[in-house]
Design a protein around this motif. Sequence first.
Motif, PDB file in Angstrom:
ATOM      1  N   LEU A 121     -45.153  44.325 -13.594  1.00  0.00           N
ATOM      2  CA  LEU A 121     -44.009  42.932 -13.981  1.00  0.00           C
ATOM      3  C   LEU A 121     -42.819  42.345 -13.195  1.00  0.00           C
ATOM      4  O   LEU A 121     -42.272  43.425 -12.881  1.00  0.00           O
ATOM      5  CB  LEU A 121     -43.744  43.698 -15.184  1.00  0.00           C
ATOM      6  CG  LEU A 121     -44.399  44.003 -16.184  1.00  0.00           C
ATOM      7  CD1 LEU A 121     -43.610  44.984 -17.785  1.00  0.00           C
ATOM      8  CD2 LEU A 121     -45.051  42.888 -16.743  1.00  0.00           C
ATOM      9  N   GLY A 122     -42.122  41.312 -12.948  1.00  0.00           N
ATOM     10  CA  GLY A 122     -41.575  40.653 -12.383  1.00  0.00           C
ATOM     11  C   GLY A 122     -42.063  39.760 -11.338  1.00  0.00           C
ATOM     12  O   GLY A 122     -41.326  39.843 -10.179  1.00  0.00           O
ATOM     13  N   GLU A 152     -39.934  42.211 -19.455  1.00  0.00           N
ATOM     14  CA  GLU A 152     -40.127  42.014 -18.694  1.00  0.00           C
ATOM     15  C   GLU A 152     -38.913  41.260 -17.012  1.00  0.00           C
ATOM     16  O   GLU A 152     -38.862  41.527 -16.487  1.00  0.00           O
ATOM     17  CB  GLU A 152     -40.871  40.859 -18.074  1.00  0.00           C
ATOM     18  CG  GLU A 152     -41.690  40.344 -16.698  1.00  0.00           C
ATOM     19  CD  GLU A 152     -42.834  39.680 -16.818  1.00  0.00           C
ATOM     20  OE1 GLU A 152     -42.730  39.412 -15.337  1.00  0.00           O
ATOM     21  OE2 GLU A 152     -43.539  39.011 -17.387  1.00  0.00           O
ATOM     22  N   LEU A 153     -37.831  40.794 -18.141  1.00  0.00           N
ATOM     23  CA  LEU A 153     -36.421  40.596 -17.389  1.00  0.00           C
ATOM     24  C   LEU A 153     -35.809  40.763 -17.350  1.00  0.00           C
ATOM     25  O   LEU A 153     -34.618  40.970 -16.118  1.00  0.00           O
ATOM     26  CB  LEU A 153     -36.149  39.141 -18.510  1.00  0.00           C
ATOM     27  CG  LEU A 153     -36.641  37.475 -18.998  1.00  0.00           C
ATOM     28  CD1 LEU A 153     -36.003  37.244 -19.727  1.00  0.00           C
ATOM     29  CD2 LEU A 153     -37.212  36.996 -17.514  1.00  0.00           C
ATOM     30  N   GLY A 154     -35.770  42.705 -17.562  1.00  0.00           N
ATOM     31  CA  GLY A 154     -34.889  43.954 -16.855  1.00  0.00           C
ATOM     32  C   GLY A 154     -35.230  43.706 -15.772  1.00  0.00           C
ATOM     33  O   GLY A 154     -34.565  44.532 -14.485  1.00  0.00           O
ATOM     34  N   GLU A 155     -36.458  42.945 -15.124  1.00  0.00           N
ATOM     35  CA  GLU A 155     -36.836  42.822 -13.068  1.00  0.00           C
ATOM     36  C   GLU A 155     -36.002  42.033 -12.574  1.00  0.00           C
ATOM     37  O   GLU A 155     -36.215  41.193 -13.319  1.00  0.00           O
ATOM     38  CB  GLU A 155     -38.566  42.759 -13.445  1.00  0.00           C
ATOM     39  CG  GLU A 155     -39.220  43.892 -14.100  1.00  0.00           C
ATOM     40  CD  GLU A 155     -39.487  45.823 -13.176  1.00  0.00           C
ATOM     41  OE1 GLU A 155     -38.934  45.443 -11.755  1.00  0.00           O
ATOM     42  OE2 GLU A 155     -39.744  46.119 -13.369  1.00  0.00           O
ATOM     43  N   GLY A 156     -34.971  42.702 -12.196  1.00  0.00           N
ATOM     44  CA  GLY A 156     -34.334  41.782 -11.154  1.00  0.00           C
ATOM     45  C   GLY A 156     -34.787  40.401  -9.734  1.00  0.00           C
ATOM     46  O   GLY A 156     -34.040  40.105 -10.305  1.00  0.00           O
ATOM     47  N   ILE A 176     -41.806  29.959 -19.228  1.00  0.00           N
ATOM     48  CA  ILE A 176     -41.421  30.209 -20.666  1.00  0.00           C
ATOM     49  C   ILE A 176     -41.717  31.261 -21.292  1.00  0.00           C
ATOM     50  O   ILE A 176     -42.494  32.647 -20.434  1.00  0.00           O
ATOM     51  CB  ILE A 176     -43.600  30.093 -21.694  1.00  0.00           C
ATOM     52  CG1 ILE A 176     -43.332  28.140 -21.014  1.00  0.00           C
ATOM     53  CG2 ILE A 176     -43.274  29.878 -22.946  1.00  0.00           C
ATOM     54  CD1 ILE A 176     -45.047  27.798 -20.949  1.00  0.00           C
ATOM     55  N   ILE A 177     -40.850  32.158 -21.266  1.00  0.00           N
ATOM     56  CA  ILE A 177     -40.431  33.211 -22.365  1.00  0.00           C
ATOM     57  C   ILE A 177     -40.387  33.599 -23.141  1.00  0.00           C
ATOM     58  O   ILE A 177     -40.450  33.332 -24.323  1.00  0.00           O
ATOM     59  CB  ILE A 177     -38.892  33.673 -21.583  1.00  0.00           C
ATOM     60  CG1 ILE A 177     -38.208  33.124 -21.151  1.00  0.00           C
ATOM     61  CG2 ILE A 177     -38.504  34.924 -22.354  1.00  0.00           C
ATOM     62  CD1 ILE A 177     -36.254  33.545 -20.717  1.00  0.00           C
ATOM     63  N   MET A 192     -32.375  47.087 -22.794  1.00  0.00           N
ATOM     64  CA  MET A 192     -32.144  46.127 -21.712  1.00  0.00           C
ATOM     65  C   MET A 192     -31.510  44.847 -22.358  1.00  0.00           C
ATOM     66  O   MET A 192     -32.327  44.540 -22.493  1.00  0.00           O
ATOM     67  CB  MET A 192     -32.978  46.326 -21.050  1.00  0.00           C
ATOM     68  CG  MET A 192     -31.516  45.359 -19.747  1.00  0.00           C
ATOM     69  SD  MET A 192     -30.299  46.639 -19.378  1.00  0.00           S
ATOM     70  CE  MET A 192     -30.624  47.676 -18.930  1.00  0.00           C
ATOM     71  N   ALA A 193     -30.449  44.773 -22.782  1.00  0.00           N
ATOM     72  CA  ALA A 193     -29.726  43.519 -23.706  1.00  0.00           C
ATOM     73  C   ALA A 193     -30.230  42.390 -22.944  1.00  0.00           C
ATOM     74  O   ALA A 193     -29.217  41.882 -22.160  1.00  0.00           O
ATOM     75  CB  ALA A 193     -28.182  43.480 -24.334  1.00  0.00           C
TER      76      ALA A 193
END
Length: 276
Positions: A121-122, A152-156, A176-177, A192-193
């Motif tokens: 992911l990421g 997946e958006l927790g990945e920088g 597209i999220i 992870m908000a």
Amino acid sequence: MPNNLSVQELKEKAKELRLNIIETTYGAGSGHVGGSLSAADMLAALYFKYLNIDPKKPDMKERDRFLLSKGHCALGYVPVLAMRGFVPMESLKTFNKYESAYGMHPDSNKIVGCDASTGSLGHGMPMAVGMSLGLKYQGINAKVVCMTGDGELGEGSNWEAFMAGAHYKLENLICIIDRNKMMIDGPTEEVMALNPLDAKLKAFNWHVIVCNGNDMAEVDKALAEAWSHKGSPVCIISNTEKGFGVKEFQGKVQWHYGAINSDLKKQAIADIKAMN
């Protein structure tokens, strides 16, 4: 360019995709069924109306590219490729079997029509930015569409890609999220908000569209706007429900990954066939 399929026709394609997801999950023994079902409407609209692709010419330079960054949802991706004619429908029975081309994550070296191997992911958004830049420099008029999960958006690396996409004004890039608000460890806002997600993306200078990703009329409208937008990359926040279409799965984090027995398969099929 988008074709003229109606919302009702797209809804029927999404229903067919969901049925294929259930059949494939049952045949494979288990799978990432929740996130595949949540993304089914968007996948159906992309592959049957919006993406400029040709199963007879899968490598044509001017094709639109699609990257499933949430690669664990190959359970939804491979069936839509089969429905579109890239791979044989009969081959879905081999999903996750020994020596099959189809594992739990897509492999672009084995699957016709698959533009990127994903699963870690990421990685999808950075690859999409690179593809978009490459097409832009070559003067090829094609879109690059990347579907990510919200967990997946927790990945920088995603946020570095958002920054780069806007910096290079990649108007051929669409993210597209699939915002089903669930990840393997629980609700995204507890793990992870992300909120306010739309404000974050706007601050990164992306054009942001928010839609109900399980309402085909809204999906169609969002994609039409994304396809016509100029001047910046576009992000569609597709608000969905994990496991949408099957009552037993909907909104339940335990169906991020699971196995389906024959009784549950019958009930899932009945639920999907009853969808409007």
